[in-house]
Scaffold this motif. Structure first.
Motif, short mmCIF file in Angstrom:
data_model
loop_
_atom_site.label_atom_id
_atom_site.label_comp_id
_atom_site.label_asym_id
_atom_site.label_seq_id
_atom_site.Cartn_x
_atom_site.Cartn_y
_atom_site.Cartn_z
N LEU A 243 1.27 -0.78 0.11
CA LEU A 243 0.09 0.20 -0.39
C LEU A 243 1.19 1.46 0.32
O LEU A 243 0.71 2.46 -0.62
CB LEU A 243 -1.00 -0.13 1.31
N ILE A 244 2.10 1.39 0.71
CA ILE A 244 3.14 2.63 0.66
C ILE A 244 3.51 2.64 -0.99
O ILE A 244 3.89 3.66 -1.12
CB ILE A 244 3.93 2.11 1.78
N ASP A 245 4.23 1.44 -1.60
CA ASP A 245 4.25 1.18 -2.77
C ASP A 245 3.20 2.61 -3.54
O ASP A 245 2.85 3.66 -4.40
CB ASP A 245 4.86 -0.04 -3.22
N GLU A 246 2.13 2.29 -3.43
CA GLU A 246 1.09 2.88 -4.02
C GLU A 246 0.79 4.55 -3.89
O GLU A 246 0.33 4.68 -4.21
CB GLU A 246 -0.61 1.99 -3.78
N VAL A 247 1.19 4.93 -2.48
CA VAL A 247 0.96 6.00 -1.83
C VAL A 247 2.04 6.26 -2.67
O VAL A 247 1.45 7.80 -3.16
CB VAL A 247 1.22 6.36 0.02
N GLU A 248 3.08 6.19 -2.88
CA GLU A 248 4.30 6.93 -3.78
C GLU A 248 3.57 7.15 -5.07
O GLU A 248 4.44 8.16 -5.79
CB GLU A 248 6.14 6.09 -3.32
N VAL A 249 2.82 6.70 -5.73
CA VAL A 249 2.33 6.29 -7.22
C VAL A 249 1.96 8.14 -6.84
O VAL A 249 1.65 9.02 -8.13
CB VAL A 249 2.10 5.31 -7.36
N ASN A 250 1.18 8.10 -5.49
CA ASN A 250 -0.12 9.26 -5.87
C ASN A 250 -0.25 10.06 -4.86
O ASN A 250 -0.98 10.41 -5.06
CB ASN A 250 -1.33 7.73 -5.49
N LEU A 251 1.29 10.43 -4.50
CA LEU A 251 1.85 11.39 -3.85
C LEU A 251 1.06 12.75 -4.03
O LEU A 251 1.14 12.87 -5.23
CB LEU A 251 2.99 11.53 -3.40
N GLY A 252 0.38 13.55 -3.51
CA GLY A 252 -0.02 14.62 -3.91
C GLY A 252 -1.37 15.20 -3.86
O GLY A 252 -2.04 15.85 -4.58
N THR A 253 -1.70 13.19 -4.60
CA THR A 253 -3.32 13.46 -4.86
C THR A 253 -4.64 13.03 -3.58
O THR A 253 -3.91 12.52 -3.03
CB THR A 253 -3.89 12.66 -6.11
N SER A 254 -5.63 13.40 -4.21
CA SER A 254 -6.20 11.87 -3.01
C SER A 254 -6.25 10.91 -3.28
O SER A 254 -6.59 10.30 -3.93
CB SER A 254 -8.02 13.20 -2.57
N MET A 255 -5.64 10.41 -2.04
CA MET A 255 -5.72 8.66 -2.67
C MET A 255 -6.04 7.61 -1.75
O MET A 255 -6.69 6.10 -1.54
CB MET A 255 -4.45 8.37 -2.38
N THR A 256 -7.04 8.58 -0.51
CA THR A 256 -7.25 7.32 -0.17
C THR A 256 -8.86 6.32 -0.46
O THR A 256 -8.24 5.31 -0.31
CB THR A 256 -8.74 7.54 1.23
N TYR A 257 -10.07 6.89 -0.90
CA TYR A 257 -10.34 5.83 -2.26
C TYR A 257 -9.49 4.89 -2.77
O TYR A 257 -9.28 3.42 -3.08
CB TYR A 257 -11.28 6.31 -2.37
N THR A 258 -8.38 5.00 -3.70
CA THR A 258 -7.38 4.39 -4.98
C THR A 258 -6.81 3.35 -3.51
O THR A 258 -7.24 2.24 -4.04
CB THR A 258 -6.70 5.34 -5.22
N LEU A 259 -6.47 3.62 -2.66
CA LEU A 259 -6.12 2.27 -1.55
C LEU A 259 -7.29 1.46 -1.57
O LEU A 259 -6.91 -0.04 -1.11
CB LEU A 259 -5.46 3.37 -0.93
N PHE A 260 -8.26 2.13 -1.12
CA PHE A 260 -9.03 0.71 -0.08
C PHE A 260 -9.21 0.20 -1.57
O PHE A 260 -9.89 -0.81 -1.15
CB PHE A 260 -10.32 1.99 0.09
#
Length: 176
Positions: free
Chosen positions: A84-101
């Protein structure tokens, strides 16, 4: 846009997307839980995401320390958080809570492929875990108490035809 405006917008979006979804829980305006998998699914897990003050410019805090996850091995929990942290790094700067779920929902099987399925069984008030294909040999069948014919008759005389005691059978006579 400031970080607070981004957070408020994302909060509204999350509330509208997950409205009526019992798997989503808003713990506070900056902390959310989502259960991946159905209730009773042995490979279900719970992800908790908390937004720091500067979110979404900085990464959210991802936790799997909920009591719901206590049957999952710590190595698998860490592996899920790392992915999930790898996915966070890709989406940094954008709203990502929904994307992570959604990412966790899409990859649930690969996340949990090495997790053994434990069956909780209660034997004499102690909890033991085992795999479903092997039955524990230490488990003994409980013997039913055998009643004599006279004991059965006395019991039948006290009860109605359904085996229930009549109303008031254990009442105490207060007025004498």
């Amino acid at each position: 846009m400031t970080a607070n405006e981004d957070q408020e917008m994302e909060l509204e979006v999350l509330r509208s997307i997950y409205e009526g979804d019992e798997r989503f829980k808003e713990l506070s305006p900056v902390s959310f839980q989502y259960r991946i998998g159905e209730n009773g699914d042995p490979k279900a897990f719970l992800i908790e995401i908390t937004w720091p003050e500067t979110y979404p410019q900085t990464a959210p805090v991802i936790s799997m320390n909920a009591f719901f996850n206590n049957t999952i091995s710590s190595a698998i929990k860490q592996s899920i958080v790392d992915k999930l942290i790898d996915e966070v790094e890709v989406n940094l700067g954008t709203s990502m809570t929904y994307t992570l779920f959604e990412y966790a929902k899409d990859h649930k099987e690969s996340f949990m492929e090495n997790q053994p399925v434990n069956i909780m069984t209660s034997v004499n008030n102690s909890i033991s875990t085992g795999t479903p294909d092997t039955a524990p040999s230490s488990k003994k069948k409980e013997k039913k108490e055998q009643l004599t014919k006279t004991q059965k008759r006395k019991l039948a005389d006290k009860t109605d035809h359904k085996g229930e005691l009549p109303r008031g059978w254990n009442w105490v006579d207060v007025i004498k």
